[in-house]
Write an enzyme that holds these catalytic residues in place. Structure first.
Site, PDB file in Angstrom:
ATOM      1  N   ARG A 136       2.332  -3.747  17.833  1.00  0.00           N
ATOM      2  CA  ARG A 136       3.689  -4.262  17.965  1.00  0.00           C
ATOM      3  C   ARG A 136       4.457  -3.285  18.812  1.00  0.00           C
ATOM      4  NH1 ARG A 136       6.386  -7.858  14.170  1.00  0.00           N
ATOM      5  NH2 ARG A 136       4.651  -8.537  12.914  1.00  0.00           N
ATOM      6  N   ASN A 164       6.531  -8.223   2.278  1.00  0.00           N
ATOM      7  CA  ASN A 164       5.073  -8.064   2.177  1.00  0.00           C
ATOM      8  C   ASN A 164       4.503  -8.996   1.105  1.00  0.00           C
ATOM      9  OD1 ASN A 164       2.557  -6.833   2.908  1.00  0.00           O
ATOM     10  ND2 ASN A 164       2.658  -5.540   1.075  1.00  0.00           N
ATOM     11  N   GLY A 210      -0.095 -19.888  18.643  1.00  0.00           N
ATOM     12  CA  GLY A 210      -1.092 -20.717  19.328  1.00  0.00           C
ATOM     13  C   GLY A 210      -1.174 -20.437  20.820  1.00  0.00           C
ATOM     14  N   ARG A 254       2.397 -11.990  -0.379  1.00  0.00           N
ATOM     15  CA  ARG A 254       1.042 -12.334   0.090  1.00  0.00           C
ATOM     16  C   ARG A 254       0.514 -13.588  -0.591  1.00  0.00           C
ATOM     17  NH1 ARG A 254      -1.564  -8.749   4.073  1.00  0.00           N
ATOM     18  NH2 ARG A 254       0.077  -7.218   4.399  1.00  0.00           N
ATOM     19  N   HIS A 284     -10.925  -2.491  11.120  1.00  0.00           N
ATOM     20  CA  HIS A 284      -9.790  -3.320  10.671  1.00  0.00           C
ATOM     21  C   HIS A 284      -9.582  -4.425  11.715  1.00  0.00           C
ATOM     22  CE1 HIS A 284      -5.258  -3.332   9.319  1.00  0.00           C
ATOM     23  NE2 HIS A 284      -5.944  -4.225   8.665  1.00  0.00           N
ATOM     24  N   LYS A 343      -9.654  -2.429   1.365  1.00  0.00           N
ATOM     25  CA  LYS A 343      -9.420  -1.264   2.223  1.00  0.00           C
ATOM     26  C   LYS A 343     -10.195  -0.029   1.737  1.00  0.00           C
ATOM     27  CE  LYS A 343      -7.183  -3.766   4.867  1.00  0.00           C
ATOM     28  NZ  LYS A 343      -5.857  -4.056   5.252  1.00  0.00           N
ATOM     29  N   TYR A 352      -1.306  -3.576  -6.790  1.00  0.00           N
ATOM     30  CA  TYR A 352      -1.040  -4.360  -5.580  1.00  0.00           C
ATOM     31  C   TYR A 352      -2.130  -4.240  -4.516  1.00  0.00           C
ATOM     32  CZ  TYR A 352       2.010  -7.149  -2.705  1.00  0.00           C
ATOM     33  OH  TYR A 352       2.540  -8.189  -2.008  1.00  0.00           O
ATOM     34  N   ARG A 410       0.845  -1.202   0.000  1.00  0.00           N
ATOM     35  CA  ARG A 410       0.000   0.000   0.000  1.00  0.00           C
ATOM     36  C   ARG A 410       0.880   1.252   0.000  1.00  0.00           C
ATOM     37  NH1 ARG A 410      -1.981   0.988   4.243  1.00  0.00           N
ATOM     38  NH2 ARG A 410      -1.257  -0.744   5.533  1.00  0.00           N
ATOM     39  N   SER A 423      -1.640  -3.395  10.361  1.00  0.00           N
ATOM     40  CA  SER A 423      -1.217  -4.263   9.268  1.00  0.00           C
ATOM     41  C   SER A 423       0.036  -5.045   9.646  1.00  0.00           C
ATOM     42  CB  SER A 423      -0.931  -3.416   8.029  1.00  0.00           C
ATOM     43  OG  SER A 423      -2.088  -2.700   7.673  1.00  0.00           O
ATOM     44  N   ALA A 424       0.029  -6.318   9.323  1.00  0.00           N
ATOM     45  CA  ALA A 424       1.145  -7.234   9.606  1.00  0.00           C
ATOM     46  C   ALA A 424       1.471  -7.307  11.096  1.00  0.00           C
ATOM     47  CB  ALA A 424       2.394  -6.876   8.781  1.00  0.00           C
ATOM     48  N   CYS A 425       0.426  -7.258  11.931  1.00  0.00           N
ATOM     49  CA  CYS A 425       0.614  -7.378  13.389  1.00  0.00           C
ATOM     50  C   CYS A 425      -0.137  -8.565  13.970  1.00  0.00           C
ATOM     51  CB  CYS A 425       0.212  -6.083  14.069  1.00  0.00           C
ATOM     52  SG  CYS A 425       1.388  -4.756  13.739  1.00  0.00           S
ATOM     53  N   ASP A 462      -9.435  -9.839   8.633  1.00  0.00           N
ATOM     54  CA  ASP A 462      -8.932  -8.485   8.353  1.00  0.00           C
ATOM     55  C   ASP A 462      -9.949  -7.372   8.607  1.00  0.00           C
ATOM     56  OD1 ASP A 462      -6.537  -7.067   7.421  1.00  0.00           O
ATOM     57  OD2 ASP A 462      -7.728  -6.487   5.695  1.00  0.00           O
ATOM     58  N   LYS A 466      -3.257 -10.423  12.747  1.00  0.00           N
ATOM     59  CA  LYS A 466      -4.687 -10.746  12.663  1.00  0.00           C
ATOM     60  C   LYS A 466      -4.921 -12.115  12.024  1.00  0.00           C
ATOM     61  CE  LYS A 466      -5.782  -6.992  10.530  1.00  0.00           C
ATOM     62  NZ  LYS A 466      -4.405  -6.452  10.573  1.00  0.00           N
ATOM     63  N   THR A 467      -4.308 -12.339  10.849  1.00  0.00           N
ATOM     64  CA  THR A 467      -4.549 -13.612  10.162  1.00  0.00           C
ATOM     65  C   THR A 467      -4.137 -14.773  11.062  1.00  0.00           C
ATOM     66  OG1 THR A 467      -4.217 -12.563   8.027  1.00  0.00           O
ATOM     67  CG2 THR A 467      -4.013 -14.965   8.087  1.00  0.00           C
TER      68      THR A 467
HETATM   69  P1  GTP Z   1      -2.437  -7.606   7.410  1.00  0.00           P
HETATM   70  O1  GTP Z   1      -2.901  -8.644   6.444  1.00  0.00           O
HETATM   71  O2  GTP Z   1      -1.349  -6.737   6.846  1.00  0.00           O
HETATM   72  O3  GTP Z   1      -3.539  -6.779   7.965  1.00  0.00           O
HETATM   73  O4  GTP Z   1      -1.640  -8.390   8.591  1.00  0.00           O
HETATM   74  P2  GTP Z   1      -2.149  -9.255   9.856  1.00  0.00           P
HETATM   75  O5  GTP Z   1      -2.504  -8.359  10.978  1.00  0.00           O
HETATM   76  O6  GTP Z   1      -3.143 -10.251   9.410  1.00  0.00           O
HETATM   77  O7  GTP Z   1      -0.788  -9.995  10.303  1.00  0.00           O
HETATM   78  P3  GTP Z   1      -0.358 -11.541  10.162  1.00  0.00           P
HETATM   79  O8  GTP Z   1      -1.183 -12.449  11.006  1.00  0.00           O
HETATM   80  O9  GTP Z   1      -0.253 -11.868   8.733  1.00  0.00           O
HETATM   81  O10 GTP Z   1       1.101 -11.510  10.818  1.00  0.00           O
HETATM   82  C1  GTP Z   1       2.132 -10.680  10.332  1.00  0.00           C
HETATM   83  C2  GTP Z   1       3.483 -11.220  10.759  1.00  0.00           C
HETATM   84  O11 GTP Z   1       3.545 -11.276  12.185  1.00  0.00           O
HETATM   85  C3  GTP Z   1       3.752 -12.632  10.239  1.00  0.00           C
HETATM   86  O12 GTP Z   1       5.084 -12.713   9.789  1.00  0.00           O
HETATM   87  C4  GTP Z   1       3.533 -13.510  11.447  1.00  0.00           C
HETATM   88  O13 GTP Z   1       4.342 -14.666  11.431  1.00  0.00           O
HETATM   89  C5  GTP Z   1       3.901 -12.579  12.629  1.00  0.00           C
HETATM   90  N1  GTP Z   1       3.105 -12.891  13.848  1.00  0.00           N
HETATM   91  C6  GTP Z   1       1.769 -13.115  13.911  1.00  0.00           C
HETATM   92  N2  GTP Z   1       1.368 -13.430  15.163  1.00  0.00           N
HETATM   93  C7  GTP Z   1       2.490 -13.400  15.933  1.00  0.00           C
HETATM   94  C8  GTP Z   1       2.736 -13.644  17.334  1.00  0.00           C
HETATM   95  O14 GTP Z   1       1.832 -13.946  18.119  1.00  0.00           O
HETATM   96  N3  GTP Z   1       4.024 -13.499  17.771  1.00  0.00           N
HETATM   97  C9  GTP Z   1       5.032 -13.157  16.911  1.00  0.00           C
HETATM   98  N4  GTP Z   1       6.258 -13.047  17.417  1.00  0.00           N
HETATM   99  N5  GTP Z   1       4.840 -12.933  15.585  1.00  0.00           N
HETATM  100  C10 GTP Z   1       3.591 -13.047  15.104  1.00  0.00           C
HETATM  101  C1  SPV Z   2      -3.051  -4.381   5.263  1.00  0.00           C
HETATM  102  O1  SPV Z   2      -2.091  -3.697   4.864  1.00  0.00           O
HETATM  103  O2  SPV Z   2      -3.628  -4.156   6.357  1.00  0.00           O
HETATM  104  C2  SPV Z   2      -3.513  -5.520   4.458  1.00  0.00           C
HETATM  105  C3  SPV Z   2      -2.903  -5.734   3.136  1.00  0.00           C
HETATM  106  O3  SPV Z   2      -4.399  -6.232   4.887  1.00  0.00           O
HETATM  107  S1  SPV Z   2      -3.619  -4.738   1.908  1.00  0.00           S
HETATM  108  O4  SPV Z   2      -4.720  -5.459   1.306  1.00  0.00           O
HETATM  109  O5  SPV Z   2      -2.571  -4.463   0.890  1.00  0.00           O
HETATM  110  O6  SPV Z   2      -4.113  -3.510   2.479  1.00  0.00           O
HETATM  111 MN    MN Z   3      -5.037  -5.569   7.020  1.00  0.00          MN
END
Ligand code: GTP
Ligand code: SPV
Ligand code: MN
Length: 581
Positions: A396, A363, A490, A365, A227, A207, A198, A70, A249-251, A276, A253-254
């Site tokens: 984070r 990033n 987990g 995906r 979000h 988004k 992208y 993004r 983002s990338a913290c 998400d 959720k998935t």
């Molecule tokens: P977006 O799709 O960008 O919104 O991201 P998201 O919030 O879904 O994050 P996602 O679950 O994909 O995790 C992002 C990164 O953080 C990955 O590389 C995971 O391996 C890492 N991660 C997720 N959960 C944990 C956790 O509980 N501890 C640690 N140390 N890392 C984690």
């Molecule tokens: C985010 O950045 O929070 C995502 C990926 O979930 S994107 O769809 O590129 O926004």
């Molecule tokens: Mn997201």
């Protein structure tokens, strides 16, 4: 094909005459259409097939190296009044924005096919769902939208009977970052995005629609577009609690949405509703209910392995589109943290050389249908959604933020959400690892002034006395050697259990000025290799550091001027005072 909805037909005709495509294709959303689009992209090199024996129906897309995330600095919210967009958004006057972006769209589809994608965000028969139409010249967008949304004929039928839809116009343009713009017009329910193919820049249902435009609509209509992941936690007794968690983002959720319970918690089951985005509505009883507007996952690949996230690891073994991962010599996808195989070719298609950086883009995906996920909840299709027991904010934070704490009231919870800060990640083009305020994990996604958004959040307390409890978590606390204090993944279920116990009034807590913290003994650490000192650090606060934090939140609030809700300021000042005594 065409449509009975004249507003839609007129708009499609206008866009075609402006952008001059060679052909117009109305997407039907069938599997045959998906396969035809895949074949087309295999033929023109947009996709390459991955090892069909190990990864059946999996494909790799390599995006332009300048187009890998993004672009918040090129994302605008366009309304007449700058204050309505707020200091949280880049702003442009609508007339100026249209002129600027329309010039870029002029004849931009020459030699290309223009795809018209009717889609529905949310179950097709849910009153909470909302439709849109994305026009794009990218076949990659079409197949991603097929996996991520309810796309095609059924959505078009709903649009024709409802009459309303969000208009999203997208072109990859020439992919020059100097001619890249992601424009939102909330008053017109429209989006114009050019110059990127992208993720969130290009899959406009996600988004752009489901957060920026929807958050604006939600305020007018009395609901929330957030979000947040949605997950169901089933105890060994069969009680299920649904929680919604907002992490930037990338913290995580998935990962949390498809968590696998550790062996030390036998009998627990976890059900994924969404990973998400959540749309939250008060029902007639005053309970907050959530639907997931999406039907697929656009998830971060790096870090996914059998131990961290087995559900995701397994679900992306078939029928998955990978973007910007590396490949092995057997043409299997590869990424950092996969814990299996090694890279031969990097995400740009070069022979792998550690000197060039990571093999997969940080990033990179996967795009995959939600039904591929073994923990997918059938209630994700329920038109009325699921009742939410707890809202969890997080970020984070290497330092400061404890593992978990609970708000003392809804108003206090809104302050906790508004004060969220987190280290930036590769999900946006820009510096990574810098702590910034990311209120409710919505900094890049709120389609209007945060001050008005917080007022909207606060207003829910007047409308219901059955609101969820609010919590904050931090899985990312580190020691001085840069190691994570908490095992995460987990094992996070141990913390979620405490949250559920609090919701059910089954466990006492340690009252502090920032909220209720767990007594360390109340977080089950059976079988974990974690020291008492680490648990103490994770469940206590440093009052001086927290006073500085609350004061910095106060300074951040100052940037919202008079629009900041007085109740939020009051909450913040009360905590500063309590931390001084
Ligand atoms: P977006 O799709 O960008 O919104 O991201 P998201 O919030 O879904 O994050 P996602 O679950 O994909 O995790 C992002 C990164 O953080 C990955 O590389 C995971 O391996 C890492 N991660 C997720 N959960 C944990 C956790 O509980 N501890 C640690 N140390 N890392 C984690
Ligand atoms: C985010 O950045 O929070 C995502 C990926 O979930 S994107 O769809 O590129 O926004
Ligand atoms: Mn997201």
């Amino acid at each position: 094909m065409s449509t009975k909805n004249s507003a839609l037909q007129t708009w499609v005709d206008q866009v075609a005459s402006h952008t001059q495509p060679d052909a117009v294709h109305w997407c039907t959303g069938t599997d045959t259409e998906y396969q035809e689009m895949i074949e087309l992209m295999l033929a023109d090199g947009t996709l390459s097939a991955l090892n069909a024996a190990q990864y059946p129906n999996c494909y790799l897309h390599r995006s332009d190296p300048s187009d890998v995330a993004r672009v918040e600095h090129l994302t605008f919210v366009c309304m007449d009044n700058e204050d309505d967009a707020g200091p949280n958004n880049h702003w442009m006057k609508p007339a100026e924005a249209h002129a600027k972006v329309d010039a870029l769209f002029d004849r931009c589809m020459k030699g290309r096919t223009m795809y018209v994608i009717p889609y529905c965000m949310g179950p097709i028969d849910s009153p909470y769902s909302r439709c849109g139409v994305e026009i794009t010249d990218s076949a990659y967008v079409v197949v991603n939208m097929k996996l991520m949304t309810r796309m095609g004929n059924k959505a078009l039928t709903r649009i024709e009977s409802e009459g309303s839809f969000v208009k999203g116009l997208h072109s990859t343009g020439d992919l020059d970052p100097e001619r890249r713009l992601i424009m939102h017009f909330p008053d017109e329910l429209s989006i114009k995005s050019i110059g990127s193919g992208y993720g969130g820049n290009a899959l406009l249902g996600k988004k752009c629609h489901a957060l920026r435009i929807a958050s604006y609509q939600a305020r007018q209509e009395g609901w929330l577009a957030e979000h947040m992941l949605i997950v169901g936690l089933e105890s060994p007794d069969g009680d299920v609690h649904y929680i919604a968690c907002a992490f930037p983002s990338a913290c995580g959720k998935t990962n949390l949405a498809m968590l696998i319970p550790p062996a030390s918690l036998p009998g627990w089951k976890v059900w994924t509703l969404g990973d998400d985005i959540a749309w939250l509505h008060l029902d007639d009883d005053g309970k907050l209910r959530a639907i997931n507007p999406e039907s697929g996952y656009f998830g971060v690949v790096p870090g996914t392995n059998e131990k961290t996230n087995k559900n995701a690891y397994d679900m992306i073994k078939h029928d998955t589109i990978y973007t910007n991962v590396a490949t092995t010599k057997n043409n299997e996808p590869w990424w950092e943290g996969k814990k299996d195989g090694s890279p031969a070719t990097d995400w740009q298609g070069r022979d792998y050389d550690a000197a060039n950086g990571t093999a997969a883009h940080p990033n990179s995906r996967f795009t995959v249908a939600a039904t591929n996920n073994a923990s997918y909840s059938s209630l994700a299709e329920a038109p009325e959604g699921v009742p939410i027991s707890a809202i969890v904010f997080g970020g984070r934070r290497k330092k400061l933020a404890p593992l978990v704490y609970e708000a003392k009231s809804w108003e206090h919870g809104v302050l906790i959400g508004a004060g969220v800060a987190s280290e930036t990640t590769a999900a946006n083009i820009g510096e990574v690892g810098v702590v910034r305020r990311d209120p409710m994990a919505m900094k890049p996604f709120c389609g209007y002034n945060f001050a008005d958004y917080w007022a909207h959040w606060l207003s829910f307390a007047k409308r219901s006395d059955k609101l969820p409890r609010i919590f904050h978590v931090n899985w990312f606390r580190q020691n001085d050697d840069g190691e994570f204090l908490w095992p995460g993944f987990g094992e996070n279920l141990r913390v979620l259990r405490w949250i559920i116990d609090r919701c059910e009034d089954r466990v006492a807590a340690n009252e502090t000025p920032i909220g209720y913290l767990p007594h360390p003994v109340d977080i089950d650490t059976t079988d974990l290799d974690i020291s008492d000192a680490a648990m103490t650090a994770l469940t206590s606060i440093d009052r001086d550091q927290w006073r500085a934090e609350m004061e910095s939140i106060g300074e951040y609030f100052d940037t919202y001027g008079d629009r900041l809700p007085a109740a939020l300021r009051q909450q913040q000042q009360d905590i500063v005072k309590a931390l001084m005594s």
